[in-house]
Write a protein that holds these residues in place. Structure first.
Motif, PDB file in Angstrom:
ATOM      1  N   TYR A   1      94.429  15.862  64.800  1.00  0.00           N
ATOM      2  CA  TYR A   1      94.780  15.934  63.384  1.00  0.00           C
ATOM      3  C   TYR A   1      95.244  14.567  62.879  1.00  0.00           C
ATOM      4  O   TYR A   1      94.855  14.119  61.793  1.00  0.00           O
ATOM      5  CB  TYR A   1      95.870  16.982  63.175  1.00  0.00           C
TER       6      TYR A   1
ATOM      7  N   THR B   1      94.465  11.593  64.127  1.00  0.00           N
ATOM      8  CA  THR B   1      93.325  10.658  64.091  1.00  0.00           C
ATOM      9  C   THR B   1      92.444  10.903  62.876  1.00  0.00           C
ATOM     10  O   THR B   1      92.033   9.967  62.170  1.00  0.00           O
ATOM     11  CB  THR B   1      92.504  10.801  65.379  1.00  0.00           C
ATOM     12  N   ASN B   2      92.108  12.176  62.602  1.00  0.00           N
ATOM     13  CA  ASN B   2      91.269  12.499  61.446  1.00  0.00           C
ATOM     14  C   ASN B   2      91.954  12.122  60.148  1.00  0.00           C
ATOM     15  O   ASN B   2      91.310  11.678  59.190  1.00  0.00           O
ATOM     16  CB  ASN B   2      90.922  13.988  61.447  1.00  0.00           C
ATOM     17  N   ASN B   3      93.243  12.310  60.099  1.00  0.00           N
ATOM     18  CA  ASN B   3      93.969  11.971  58.873  1.00  0.00           C
ATOM     19  C   ASN B   3      93.908  10.471  58.611  1.00  0.00           C
ATOM     20  O   ASN B   3      93.705  10.022  57.475  1.00  0.00           O
ATOM     21  CB  ASN B   3      95.416  12.448  59.004  1.00  0.00           C
TER      22      ASN B   3
END
Length: 354
Positions: A89, A91-93
């Motif tokens: 989460y 990293t994606n953010n």
């Protein structure tokens, strides 16, 4: 005296155990106790029906080591999965935030480029393309012809007797491109030879263009063989009719050039190799769906010549015009020795123009 029966629902008896036994006293419960009493003898008979012995289980249970290991493993796996989801989460953010920043920068650059249009680059003077005869040194001077002027006498050849071109005028609409807003060029006039920028279908003098072919309507009469030889001298051959549209074009032109109903034109169709097997000059067989024979044709008859002469060649033409599809049916077989006009055909070539 009558016997009296007394029934008790539940009676609990406690049995004492010697002191050397460590277990606790055991309670026994009976479902029914029936006491019978006779008044005269006063004997008591006790009928006891035992319900069940209730044994209290050992409430202390122990967990096996294998079960404990399994539980610990599950807890560790759940903790690892949770930490992995949290890391994903995060990293994606971060990636999403970076992408949004790039989009904002791109929008800003586009808006700035629209608000402030860039000026066109300065025009550069074109240079002459290299030619095989150009010198190998580094000079940039334009190439000029160096051959001396011709001293030969003027040509005394007779004027050309070719008929004037019958090509229709161009039907292309005039150009509607907007006027150029570029500043005038300051380059000196070019001395380079002209270059070819466009390529069009050529229409030679005496030839008529239709589709992708050129046609020459030879009004000099000769045999079928001599007519084909004349077409070969012009880089062509007797016409091959491939479509209904081509037949419509040819019959219209032939009708205008005919003086009477017998003033017909040779086409490149013959059955001289095998009777009844009609072939074009390129060796292809006649497509019967694209044949335009007149009524009762072909009949292999040539009334204008000797009976031995077979009608192995085809001529076309109808002077009268009745209207309808019958006007297209204008093919007649006759003797190849009969003098007729002819139609030559060749593929249109591409020409280059500045």
């Amino acid at each position: 005296m009558p016997e009296v029966e007394v029934t008790y629902s539940e009676v609990k008896f406690t049995k004492s155990v010697p002191k050397d036994n460590n277990s606790s006293s055991t309670d026994t419960t009976y479902a029914e106790v029936q006491i019978s009493k006779q008044e005269d003898t006063k004997d008591l008979s006790i009928h006891v029906q035992k319900k069940e012995d209730v044994q209290q289980p050992d409430r202390k249970s122990k967990m096996s080591p294998a079960v404990l290991v399994v539980l610990i493993s599950l807890v560790v796996l759940l903790a690892a999965a949770a930490s992995g989801l949290v890391a994903l989460y995060i990293t994606n953010n971060k990636a999403l935030q970076s992408l949004n920043e790039e989009i904002d920068m791109l929008k800003k650059n586009i808006s700035q480029s629209i608000d402030q249009p860039t000026s066109p680059p300065p025009a550069t003077c074109p240079s002459c393309p290299a030619t095989p005869s150009s010198p190998t040194s580094g000079t940039t001077e334009p190439l000029l012809p160096t051959s001396p002027p011709s001293t030969s006498p003027p040509s005394t050849s007779p004027p050309s007797t070719c008929p004037p071109s019958t090509c229709p005028p161009s039907t292309c609409p005039p150009s509607t491109s907007p006027p150029s807003t570029c500043p005038p060029s300051t380059c000196p006039p070019s001395t380079c030879p002209p270059t070819n920028t466009t390529r069009n279908l050529t229409c030679e003098a005496g030839w008529e263009k239709h589709g992708g072919s050129l046609y020459y309507f030879n009004t000099s009469k000769s045999s079928w063989t001599d007519s084909r030889r004349s077409c070969a001298d012009l880089g062509s051959d007797l016409v091959k009719i491939d479509s209904r549209e081509e037949q419509v074009f040819l019959i219209g032109r032939v009708r205008d050039l005919m003086k009477d109903n017998q003033d017909k034109f040779w086409i490149g169709l013959t059955d001289s190799k095998e009777e009844g097997k009609w072939l074009w000059m390129d060796g292809s067989a006649l497509d019967q769906s694209l044949s335009f024979w007149n009524q009762t044709q072909p009949d292999n008859k040539s009334p204008a010549h000797s009976a031995e002469a077979e009608a192995d060649c085809v001529r076309m033409g109808k002077k009268e015009k009745k209207g309808g599809s019958d006007d297209l049916k204008s093919w007649f077989d006759t003797s190849c020795k009969r003098p007729q006009k002819s139609i030559c055909e060749k593929t249109a070539k591409l020409s280059s123009s500045v």
